[in-house]
Design an enzyme around this catalytic site. Structure first.
Site, short mmCIF file in Angstrom:
data_model
loop_
_atom_site.label_atom_id
_atom_site.label_comp_id
_atom_site.label_asym_id
_atom_site.label_seq_id
_atom_site.Cartn_x
_atom_site.Cartn_y
_atom_site.Cartn_z
N GLY A 1 33.14 2.80 23.05
CA GLY A 1 33.13 2.62 21.60
C GLY A 1 33.92 1.41 21.13
O GLY A 1 34.21 1.28 19.94
N ASN B 1 24.49 10.16 25.00
CA ASN B 1 25.50 11.14 24.59
C ASN B 1 25.69 10.95 23.10
O ASN B 1 26.31 9.99 22.67
CB ASN B 1 26.81 10.89 25.35
CG ASN B 1 27.94 11.78 24.85
OD1 ASN B 1 27.71 12.71 24.08
ND2 ASN B 1 29.16 11.48 25.28
N TRP B 2 25.10 11.87 22.35
CA TRP B 2 25.13 11.71 20.88
C TRP B 2 26.50 12.01 20.29
O TRP B 2 26.73 11.76 19.12
CB TRP B 2 24.09 12.65 20.25
CG TRP B 2 22.66 12.26 20.50
CD1 TRP B 2 22.18 11.25 21.31
CD2 TRP B 2 21.51 12.89 19.92
NE1 TRP B 2 20.82 11.22 21.27
CE2 TRP B 2 20.37 12.22 20.42
CE3 TRP B 2 21.32 13.94 19.03
CZ2 TRP B 2 19.06 12.58 20.06
CZ3 TRP B 2 20.03 14.30 18.67
CH2 TRP B 2 18.91 13.61 19.18
N LYS B 3 27.39 12.62 21.07
CA LYS B 3 28.71 13.02 20.56
C LYS B 3 28.52 13.88 19.30
O LYS B 3 27.57 14.65 19.24
CB LYS B 3 29.59 11.79 20.34
CG LYS B 3 29.61 10.90 21.60
CD LYS B 3 30.60 9.80 21.57
CE LYS B 3 30.53 9.01 22.88
NZ LYS B 3 31.50 7.92 22.95
N GLU C 1 36.69 11.77 25.85
CA GLU C 1 37.10 12.27 24.53
C GLU C 1 37.56 13.72 24.61
O GLU C 1 38.46 14.13 23.88
CB GLU C 1 35.94 12.09 23.53
CG GLU C 1 35.77 10.62 23.16
CD GLU C 1 34.35 10.20 22.85
OE1 GLU C 1 33.50 11.06 22.60
OE2 GLU C 1 34.10 8.97 22.87
N HIS D 1 34.13 14.51 29.62
CA HIS D 1 34.11 13.23 28.89
C HIS D 1 35.54 12.85 28.49
O HIS D 1 36.35 13.72 28.18
CB HIS D 1 33.22 13.33 27.66
CG HIS D 1 32.95 12.00 27.05
ND1 HIS D 1 33.85 11.39 26.20
CD2 HIS D 1 31.92 11.14 27.20
CE1 HIS D 1 33.36 10.20 25.85
NE2 HIS D 1 32.19 10.03 26.43
N GLU E 1 33.03 5.93 33.32
CA GLU E 1 33.23 5.41 31.98
C GLU E 1 34.68 4.95 31.81
O GLU E 1 35.57 5.77 31.54
CB GLU E 1 32.94 6.50 30.93
CG GLU E 1 31.52 7.02 30.96
CD GLU E 1 31.10 7.59 29.61
OE1 GLU E 1 30.09 7.11 29.08
OE2 GLU E 1 31.78 8.47 29.08
N GLY F 1 26.49 5.94 24.40
CA GLY F 1 26.97 6.55 23.17
C GLY F 1 26.26 5.95 21.97
O GLY F 1 25.12 6.30 21.65
N GLY F 2 26.93 5.03 21.31
CA GLY F 2 26.43 4.45 20.05
C GLY F 2 24.97 4.02 20.10
O GLY F 2 24.20 4.30 19.18
N SER G 1 30.01 1.19 25.96
CA SER G 1 29.41 0.08 25.22
C SER G 1 28.21 -0.52 25.94
O SER G 1 27.98 -1.73 25.89
CB SER G 1 30.46 -1.00 24.93
OG SER G 1 31.52 -0.47 24.15
#
Ligand code: 13P
Length: 248
Positions: free
Chosen positions: A172, A9-11, A96, A94, A166, A232-233, A211
């Site tokens: 994150g 998930n590149w956000k 976010e 998500h 999640e 993510g990251g 993470s």
């Protein structure tokens, strides 16, 4: 047996030229993957990415979808638009989006139904906040989130969706749920699915996210309930993402 699925998930990261470069780097590194490999990119990257993944085993996903087929919904994208742009998957609900953009369990359900109706595979995100875990209602909450998201689907449709567990406190933050915590809560989600959709629970794939990285992927993926990861990251660097994809 359920085939593992590792999705990035590149956000809100990567312009089209950066996206093309990342996917071109990634493709040879994951060509031998035993799992499904997906990148969920910003919509402006779809054209560059769908061209760069042609002939590879990487699939394209979106990060949101509107539930209406078309109309006066400024700024929104329909499932048909995502399909035609090359998407096969779409992240829905998500944390976010729940936190910053007013997403609710009801809109997650509307989006999920629209995605499934259009032939997209939804990656439905659920998970508790830290204070909810501490108060002891993680299980009730994730079961409710899951069953609300799936309302209106048939068991056959449910069997094909992807759910991402999640925990919000792990996103994150560098904090990961322990392998056992993640496995246990994903088991709760699977039993919630079973309560309403029977054996579809044995087919639905449930990822862990929060993470997840090259160091902890192996332990998480060894857990019997965990069918993949939503990353993510660590999905923003080809080498890191490839290591997660090769979690063995
Ligand atoms: P991080 O891997 O950066 O914690 O993000 C997880 C996530 O939100 C994936 O959807």
């Amino acid at each position: 047996m359920r085939k593992p699925i590792i999705a990035g998930n590149w956000k809100m990261n990567k312009t089209p030229s950066e996206a093309r470069q990342l996917v071109q780097e990634l493709a040879p590194l994951v060509a031998d993957a035993q799992c499904d490999v997906v990148v969920c990119t910003p919509a402006v990257d779809f054209a560059a990415v769908s061209e760069a993944i042609r002939g590879t085993n990487i699939k394209l996903g979106a990060q949101n979808v509107h539930w209406k087929e078309s109309g006066a919904y400024t700024g929104e994208l329909s499932a048909a638009m995502l399909k035609e742009a090359g998407c096969e998957y779409v992240v829905i609900g998500h944390s976010e989006r729940r936190q910053y953009f007013g997403e609710t369990d009801e809109t997650v359900n509307l989006r999920t139904r629209a995605a499934v109706a259009a032939g997209l595979t939804p990656i439905i995100c659920v998970g508790e906040k830290r204070e909810q875990r501490e108060a002891g209602y993680t299980d009730t909450l994730v079961a409710y989130q899951t069953l609300t998201a799936l309302t209106g689907l048939t068991a056959e449709q449910v069997a094909k969706v992807v759910i991402a567990y999640e925990p919000v406190w792990a996103i994150g933050t560098g904090l990961t749920a322990t392998d056992e915590q993640a496995n246990e809560t994903i088991g709760v989600i699977r039993e919630a699915v079973r309560s309403a959709y029977g054996d579809a629970a044995d087919e639905v794939r449930i990822q862990y996210g929060g993470s997840m990285n090259p160091k902890n992927a192996h332990g998480l993926m060894l857990q019997p309930q965990i069918d993949g990861g939503l990353i993510g990251g660590a999905s923003l660097k080809a080498e890191d993402f490839s290591k997660v994809v090769h979690f063995e």
